[in-house]
Design a protein around this motif. Structure first.
Motif, PDB file in Angstrom:
ATOM      1  N   LEU A 198       4.019 -17.731  62.891  1.00 50.46           N
ATOM      2  CA  LEU A 198       3.549 -18.170  62.292  1.00 50.46           C
ATOM      3  C   LEU A 198       2.324 -18.354  62.075  1.00 50.46           C
ATOM      4  N   ARG A 199       1.057 -19.037  60.945  1.00 48.22           N
ATOM      5  CA  ARG A 199      -0.110 -18.755  60.774  1.00 48.22           C
ATOM      6  C   ARG A 199       0.100 -20.095  60.540  1.00 48.22           C
ATOM      7  N   PHE A 200      -0.683 -21.211  60.633  1.00 46.50           N
ATOM      8  CA  PHE A 200      -0.686 -22.536  60.489  1.00 46.50           C
ATOM      9  C   PHE A 200      -1.706 -23.064  61.081  1.00 46.50           C
ATOM     10  N   SER A 201      -3.183 -23.755  59.548  1.00 44.93           N
ATOM     11  CA  SER A 201      -4.787 -24.185  60.078  1.00 44.93           C
ATOM     12  C   SER A 201      -4.335 -25.981  59.313  1.00 44.93           C
ATOM     13  N   PHE A 202      -5.187 -26.781  59.595  1.00 47.46           N
ATOM     14  CA  PHE A 202      -5.729 -27.909  59.520  1.00 47.46           C
ATOM     15  C   PHE A 202      -5.954 -27.980  58.300  1.00 47.46           C
ATOM     16  N   ASN A 203      -6.541 -27.144  57.766  1.00 45.83           N
ATOM     17  CA  ASN A 203      -6.634 -27.368  56.091  1.00 45.83           C
ATOM     18  C   ASN A 203      -4.878 -27.053  54.861  1.00 45.83           C
ATOM     19  N   PRO A 206      12.634 -33.742  64.836  1.00 46.24           N
ATOM     20  CA  PRO A 206      12.854 -32.598  63.984  1.00 46.24           C
ATOM     21  C   PRO A 206      12.554 -32.787  62.539  1.00 46.24           C
ATOM     22  N   GLY A 207      11.265 -31.827  62.719  1.00 47.29           N
ATOM     23  CA  GLY A 207      10.647 -31.614  60.868  1.00 47.29           C
ATOM     24  C   GLY A 207       8.982 -33.272  60.827  1.00 47.29           C
ATOM     25  N   VAL A 208       8.519 -33.649  62.050  1.00 45.99           N
ATOM     26  CA  VAL A 208       7.539 -34.496  61.815  1.00 45.99           C
ATOM     27  C   VAL A 208       6.344 -33.337  61.532  1.00 45.99           C
ATOM     28  N   GLY A 209       6.632 -32.419  62.015  1.00 48.27           N
ATOM     29  CA  GLY A 209       5.225 -30.939  62.437  1.00 48.27           C
ATOM     30  C   GLY A 209       4.878 -30.813  63.535  1.00 48.27           C
ATOM     31  N   LYS A 210       5.208 -31.546  64.611  1.00 48.25           N
ATOM     32  CA  LYS A 210       4.593 -30.672  65.747  1.00 48.25           C
ATOM     33  C   LYS A 210       4.177 -29.391  66.154  1.00 48.25           C
ATOM     34  N   THR A 211       5.129 -28.712  65.324  1.00 43.28           N
ATOM     35  CA  THR A 211       5.183 -27.890  65.990  1.00 43.28           C
ATOM     36  C   THR A 211       3.312 -27.247  65.205  1.00 43.28           C
ATOM     37  N   SER A 212       3.762 -27.537  63.602  1.00 47.53           N
ATOM     38  CA  SER A 212       2.710 -27.274  62.288  1.00 47.53           C
ATOM     39  C   SER A 212       1.380 -27.249  62.946  1.00 47.53           C
ATOM     40  N   LEU A 213       1.005 -28.797  63.806  1.00 48.25           N
ATOM     41  CA  LEU A 213      -0.608 -29.268  64.193  1.00 48.25           C
ATOM     42  C   LEU A 213      -0.081 -28.212  65.447  1.00 48.25           C
TER      43      LEU A 213
END
Length: 170
Positions: free
Chosen positions: A65-70, A110-117
């Motif tokens: 998975l790729r995720f940045s602050f942008n 779940p779904g609040v953005g933990k993994t993304s951040l």
């Protein structure tokens, strides 16, 4: 220059130098070339270490998975003010982690953005030269359960556990 003059005569060398506009008074010294070579080699070692640890990550479904602050979109969250605050806190943590090592735990439903951040922090730190691994706890548990049936899984798990202890950012 002496080795080159064995292959070419001095006049040929002067023609090439003049045609290319080379200022021979500004050529690097042997020490400068040695220093550049060492810097290049060190950068290669660091890049290889970063690739290795990233490759050893344990992704759900085996898909990185790729995720940045942008990529953090507060307008997709139910509480945009809270999402903006959490994104800013995560960014500040990432900046602090660039120079200081400390543990960070992200908690929430779940779904609040933990993994993304967490991914955004990880990629931020990789961008400043730190090694990083992402380990999905669900996928790690699957590997642990499979290790008794598959010797290759057992070997992979041993490497993953060792690397989790040595990587800069987990």
């Amino acid at each position: 220059m002496e080795n080159v003059t064995k292959l070419f005569n001095q006049a040929t060398i002067q023609k090439v130098v003049a045609a290319r506009g080379i200022d021979t008074t500004k050529l690097p010294t042997k020490e400068e070339l040695d220093h550049q070579t060492i810097d290049w080699a060190n950068a290669g070692v660091i890049a290889n270490r970063k690739r290795y640890y990233y490759h050893m990550s344990v992704w759900s479904g085996g898909v990185p998975l790729r995720f940045s602050f942008n990529d953090w979109q507060v307008d997709k969250q139910p509480n945009q003010a809270k999402a903006r605050e959490l994104g800013n806190q995560a960014f500040k943590l990432a900046r602090q982690l660039e120079t200081n090592q400390f543990n960070v735990a992200l908690a929430g439903g779940p779904g609040v953005g933990k993994t993304s951040l967490a991914l955004a922090i990880m990629y931020q730190l990789m961008g400043v030269g730190q090694t990083a691994m992402f380990v999905s706890t669900a996928e790690l548990l699957r590997l642990v359960n499979e290790k008794y049936e598959a010797p290759d899984v057992r070997q992979r798990l041993l490497y993953v556990l060792k690397d989790m202890q040595n990587v800069d950012v987990l």
